[in-house]
Structures are given as structure tokens and as C-alpha cells.
Design an enzyme around this catalytic site. Structure first.
Site, PDB file in Angstrom:
ATOM      1  N   CYS A 134     -27.750 -39.418  12.760  1.00 14.42           N
ATOM      2  CA  CYS A 134     -28.231 -37.897  12.685  1.00 14.42           C
ATOM      3  C   CYS A 134     -28.532 -38.340  11.202  1.00 14.42           C
ATOM      4  O   CYS A 134     -28.132 -38.525  10.370  1.00 14.42           O
ATOM      5  CB  CYS A 134     -26.837 -37.150  12.319  1.00 14.42           C
ATOM      6  SG  CYS A 134     -27.647 -35.246  12.226  1.00 14.42           S
TER       7      CYS A 134
ATOM      8  N   VAL B 274     -23.665 -31.300  13.311  1.00 18.61           N
ATOM      9  CA  VAL B 274     -22.945 -31.604  11.900  1.00 18.61           C
ATOM     10  C   VAL B 274     -24.190 -32.042  11.273  1.00 18.61           C
ATOM     11  O   VAL B 274     -25.525 -32.151  11.353  1.00 18.61           O
ATOM     12  CB  VAL B 274     -22.381 -33.367  12.424  1.00 18.61           C
ATOM     13  CG1 VAL B 274     -20.924 -33.220  13.178  1.00 18.61           C
ATOM     14  CG2 VAL B 274     -22.966 -33.723  13.471  1.00 18.61           C
TER      15      VAL B 274
ATOM     16  N   GLU C 133     -24.777 -27.074   7.363  1.00 19.81           N
ATOM     17  CA  GLU C 133     -26.358 -27.328   7.422  1.00 19.81           C
ATOM     18  C   GLU C 133     -26.889 -28.356   6.495  1.00 19.81           C
ATOM     19  O   GLU C 133     -26.485 -27.926   5.333  1.00 19.81           O
ATOM     20  CB  GLU C 133     -27.146 -26.352   7.655  1.00 19.81           C
ATOM     21  CG  GLU C 133     -26.644 -25.045   8.366  1.00 19.81           C
ATOM     22  CD  GLU C 133     -28.080 -25.324   9.600  1.00 19.81           C
ATOM     23  OE1 GLU C 133     -28.146 -26.338  10.240  1.00 19.81           O
ATOM     24  OE2 GLU C 133     -27.000 -24.918  10.962  1.00 19.81           O
ATOM     25  N   SER C 134     -27.227 -29.631   6.464  1.00 20.23           N
ATOM     26  CA  SER C 134     -27.451 -30.624   5.580  1.00 20.23           C
ATOM     27  C   SER C 134     -27.650 -30.051   4.053  1.00 20.23           C
ATOM     28  O   SER C 134     -27.488 -30.143   2.900  1.00 20.23           O
ATOM     29  CB  SER C 134     -28.438 -31.178   5.968  1.00 20.23           C
ATOM     30  OG  SER C 134     -29.756 -31.294   5.968  1.00 20.23           O
TER      31      SER C 134
END
Length: 176
Positions: free
Chosen positions: A9, A49, A60-61
Site C-alpha cells: 500500500c 490502513v 488516513e495517511s
């Protein structure tokens, strides 16, 4: 601190790079994206993720990157002055329009403008923005075989001198 992660991811890659840039220790909990455990939905109702948990578990990145910068201000990712910080946040906020949508369309064989998007990426002025875009640029080059524009290839080469990014390039290469 725990990072709920998936090696494939790119959103997780953002957070791995940010954690490495900040020199933070963490435990990795690998999540199988094809068979997500029920308990991941307790941390993030969408089941997505990455999630970082240091007693507070933001999902949330981009939110995680900002949280890490606020919570652990050593080795900042965002610029010092408010105007530059706002500009950096804007470029990350506009990620889907500037790269994401066309990257995923290209990957699935759909109509896209990936070449044009790569040509005009707003990278090189902010570590925050660089960390946010690098995972997709790395994957475009290493996994999709995309030839990067010279400016972007030079940017990635400079960025790869950072241990955090070099480690992510190795992760991507190991994915095959």
C-alpha cells in the site's frame, strides 16, 4: 507505537517514510488487504490502513503525517512558515487530482494522463509533499515500468539518498 500496515500500500508507505524521517520506533502489524481482520474496523471504521496507534489512533495517511509532525516535532516534515505549510498541505490535499486518479487509471489500463501528471508534480520544495508523492512515483517506476520525466527522475534520485526513501524503494523491489 504500532503501525497497522500493508507493504503493497503506497498510503502505508507514506507513513513508513514519515516515521523513518522522524526516527521513531514502532511495531508493525501487517494487515492482509484481501482478508482484513474484523478488529481493524475498531481502529478505522473503513477498515483501511495505515493506522498509527501511540495511544491515539488516527487513520488516513495525510492526517497521520500531520499528526506525527505535530506530536513529534523533531525532524519536521512541514516547512517552518505558515504560508509554505499551507501550500504543502494544499498539494497533498490535491493528491488525487494531481496524481492518484491517473496513477490508478493507468494501473488498471484505463484512460489516463499519467505522463502529464508526472511531468508537473509539485515536488522538490517540501519534504512533506515529497514524502506524500514518493510512494506512487517509486511504484510507477519500479512496478509499472513507467519512464519518469528527467526532472522527476532526478528528484527521485536525490530523494533516494535519504535512508527512509531508499528503504521504501527496497520494499517495492521486494514485492516483485
Amino acid at each position: 507505537m504500532k503501525l497497522y500496515d500493508a507493504a503493497r500500500c503506497p498510503f502505508c508507505a507514506r507513513v513508513r517514510i514519515a516515521l523513518a524521517e522522524k526516527g521513531l520506533d514502532y511495531e508493525t502489524v501487517e494487515i492482509d488487504l484481501r482478508n482484513r481482520p474484523d478488529w481493524i474496523y475498531e481502529l478505522n471504521p473503513t477498515g483501511k490502513v495505515p493506522v498509527v496507534d501511540d495511544g491515539f489512533a488516527p487513520p488516513e495517511s495525510a492526517v497521520i503525517m500531520e499528526y506525527l509532525d505535530d506530536r513529534y516535532p523533531e525532524q519536521p516534515l512541514l516547512p517552518d512558515d505558515p504560508k509554505s505549510r499551507a501550500v504543502a498541505r494544499k498539494w497533498v490535499f490535491r493528491f488525487d487530482d494531481l496524481l492518484g486518479d491517473d496513477y490508478y487509471a493507468y494501473r488498471s489500463g484505463g484512460e489516463n494522463a499519467l505522463a502529464e501528471r508526472l511531468e508537473s508534480l509539485p515536488v522538490g520544495d517540501s519534504l512533506f509533499v515529497d514524502v506524500a508523492y514518493a510512494p506512487w512515483v517509486i511504484r510507477a517506476k519500479e512496478m509499472l515500468g513507467v519512464t519518469l520525466p528527467a526532472r522527476l527522475d532526478a528528484w527521485l534520485e536525490r530523494l533516494a539518498a535519504r535512508p527512509s526513501v531508499a528503504a521504501e524503494i527496497e520494499v517495492v523491489r521486494s514485492l516483485g
